[in-house]
Motif scaffolding. Structure first.
Motif, PDB file in Angstrom:
ATOM      1  N   ARG A  52     -22.757  21.204 -20.726  1.00  0.00           N
ATOM      2  CA  ARG A  52     -21.564  20.426 -19.244  1.00  0.00           C
ATOM      3  C   ARG A  52     -22.691  21.032 -17.877  1.00  0.00           C
ATOM      4  N   ASN A  53     -22.127  20.910 -16.566  1.00  0.00           N
ATOM      5  CA  ASN A  53     -22.440  21.180 -15.435  1.00  0.00           C
ATOM      6  C   ASN A  53     -21.670  20.583 -14.293  1.00  0.00           C
ATOM      7  N   HIS A  54     -21.596  21.672 -13.620  1.00  0.00           N
ATOM      8  CA  HIS A  54     -21.050  21.686 -12.607  1.00  0.00           C
ATOM      9  C   HIS A  54     -19.379  21.472 -12.554  1.00  0.00           C
ATOM     10  N   PHE A  55     -18.305  21.418 -11.372  1.00  0.00           N
ATOM     11  CA  PHE A  55     -17.155  21.495 -11.070  1.00  0.00           C
ATOM     12  C   PHE A  55     -16.845  20.364 -10.665  1.00  0.00           C
ATOM     13  N   VAL A  56     -15.502  19.942 -10.618  1.00  0.00           N
ATOM     14  CA  VAL A  56     -15.458  18.372 -10.967  1.00  0.00           C
ATOM     15  C   VAL A  56     -13.577  18.693  -9.780  1.00  0.00           C
ATOM     16  N   SER A  57     -13.365  17.891  -8.482  1.00  0.00           N
ATOM     17  CA  SER A  57     -12.179  17.374  -8.903  1.00  0.00           C
ATOM     18  C   SER A  57     -11.927  16.125  -8.444  1.00  0.00           C
ATOM     19  N   ILE A  58     -10.461  15.680  -8.211  1.00  0.00           N
ATOM     20  CA  ILE A  58     -10.203  13.692  -8.831  1.00  0.00           C
ATOM     21  C   ILE A  58      -9.135  13.952  -7.875  1.00  0.00           C
ATOM     22  N   GLY A  59      -8.472  13.091  -7.149  1.00  0.00           N
ATOM     23  CA  GLY A  59      -7.802  12.427  -7.001  1.00  0.00           C
ATOM     24  C   GLY A  59      -7.552  11.117  -5.667  1.00  0.00           C
ATOM     25  N   ASN A  60      -6.659  10.263  -5.316  1.00  0.00           N
ATOM     26  CA  ASN A  60      -6.641   9.455  -4.619  1.00  0.00           C
ATOM     27  C   ASN A  60      -6.769   9.703  -3.839  1.00  0.00           C
ATOM     28  N   ALA A 113     -10.064   7.739  -5.188  1.00  0.00           N
ATOM     29  CA  ALA A 113     -10.005   5.909  -5.167  1.00  0.00           C
ATOM     30  C   ALA A 113      -9.898   6.197  -3.193  1.00  0.00           C
ATOM     31  N   TYR A 114     -10.343   5.540  -2.290  1.00  0.00           N
ATOM     32  CA  TYR A 114      -9.648   5.341  -1.279  1.00  0.00           C
ATOM     33  C   TYR A 114     -10.313   6.224  -0.021  1.00  0.00           C
TER      34      TYR A 114
END
Length: 404
Positions: free
Chosen positions: A194-202, A236-237
């Motif tokens: 694995r690599n890198h950081f992630v963030s997620i959210g509409n 999204a959006y």
């Protein structure tokens, strides 16, 4: 055959929002008990709306503030009506009561909107929340909706405690039903893969936008210690103001919609979620635990999720702590693998579908069989159904008359 009508605020988008996934879980619970389901909604469908016909759910577009709904709901004659958020109950609840008085009326809050609103106000004014923040117009409307319904679903243990202890709502009117997990992901990539950081959210959800702003503030300090790492921000959006934060040189990348959360999470090493306020449960953190992705979040982000179990990563209280723990979790394999196992334990002990589905459906069937007795005890609900207090009903009738 038993019939359920769901009246949606929007058509479910499980790839865009946790609320969309939640709705599909509710549908699955009722279908397992042989309910025929019809989903009604007045909103327009998007390219990302889930095709409910794939799971044998009938759909129909309805009109807001229009008496045509009365004939629609009468013809369907459901045993149970589920309102998606209190605003939908305001708009259609009185029509359901008048045309299908024997139907069990259930409200799914998604999260308590008044709680999120109160916390948002305190956050934006840079102060601690006080009790008076709760008592907004949204609070009064949401509380009235809860009392008008026969049962309200709450997704968070904290919200259950707030509702029963602070606001003294009778527990018989409420049911705790969190996100539900059916199975774990298998063949998950290892730490080294694995690599890198992630963030997620509409991005349409204000707490998610505020989370991205927090990350922009923190990222330079993380990047300084991990120059090869990047932060991939999905959601999204995407708004124009969010696109302006994109900076390839800094490794702060606004990606946009994730076609598959599972694919995104399987490639990332750490989920960053410095959530400043909100309510309910955080779908991004729930899915991260399911998919074996450790996370760094705040007390607000982790609220009501891990109980007395250790978090699958770290819960932080300030910027310096967040940055330090993000670097540690990203670089320390032993800490990372331990965090992953803790996430699995939280899911197993607190969110497995089997822990809730039988009790929930038993509650529904018991209420259906004893509906008159249940309603007779809910005297506040009866008061709020009285015509002198039905402002939403007469506003709807006025709008319909005006439109015609």
């Amino acid at each position: 055959m038993k019939d359920l009508v769901i009246i949606g605020a929007v058509w479910p988008e499980p790839t865009s929002t946790a609320a969309g996934s939640r709705m599909l879980q509710l549908i699955s619970l009722f279908q397992k008990q042989d309910y025929e389901i019809t989903f009604l909604c007045s909103a327009s469908k998007s390219d990302f709306s889930f095709d409910l016909s794939q799971i044998s759910v009938k759909t129909k577009v309805i009109q807001l503030n229009d008496s045509s709904f009365d004939s629609e709901i009468t013809a369907l004659n459901p045993n149970v009506v589920l309102f998606d958020r209190f605003m939908i109950e305001e708009q259609y609840g009185w029509r359901v009561m008048e045309n299908c008085p024997n139907a069990l009326r259930v409200l799914d809050t998604e999260d308590l909107h008044f709680l999120r609103k109160a916390r948002e106000m305190a956050f934006k004014q840079n102060r601690e929340l006080v009790f008076e923040d709760y008592i907004s117009d949204v609070f009064k409307r949401e509380m009235a909706s809860i009392y008008r319904c026969d049962l309200t679903l709450l997704i968070s243990e904290y919200e259950m405690q707030l509702a029963t202890e602070t606001f003294k709502i009778d527990a018989s009117l409420l049911f705790y039903l969190p996100f539900l997990s059916e199975e774990f992901q298998t063949n998950i990539p290892s730490f080294e893969e694995r690599n890198h950081f992630v963030s997620i959210g509409n991005f349409l959800h204000e707490p998610n936008w505020q989370t991205v702003l927090q990350l922009k503030q923190y990222w330079k300090s993380i990047k300084k210690q991990l120059p090869e790492a990047a932060l991939h921000v999905y959601g999204a959006y995407v708004s124009e103001k969010a696109k302006q934060l994109h900076n390839e040189k800094e490794g702060f990348l606004i990606i946009g919609r994730a076609e598959s959360v599972a694919d995104v999470y399987s490639k990332a090493k750490v989920l960053l979620a410095p959530i400043p306020y909100g309510a309910g449960l955080k779908g991004k953190l729930f899915e991260a635990m399911q998919l074996g992705l450790p996370s760094i979040t705040t007390e607000m982000g982790a609220e009501a999720m891990n109980g007395n179990l250790d978090w699958n990563g770290f819960i932080t209280s300030n910027e310096d702590d967040f940055i330090e723990k993000a670097v540690e979790l990203y670089t320390n394999k032993n800490v990372w693998e331990t965090a992953q196992k803790k996430g699995y334990e939280i899911i197993e002990k607190r969110f497995k579908k089997e822990l809730y589905e039988t009790d929930f459906m038993n509650k529904i069937e018991n209420l259906k069989e004893n509906l008159n007795a249940h309603r007779s005890k809910n005297f506040l609900g009866q008061i709020l159904q009285h015509q002198s207090l039905q402002s939403t009903k007469y506003m709807s009738k006025w709008i319909e008359s005006k439109n015609s």
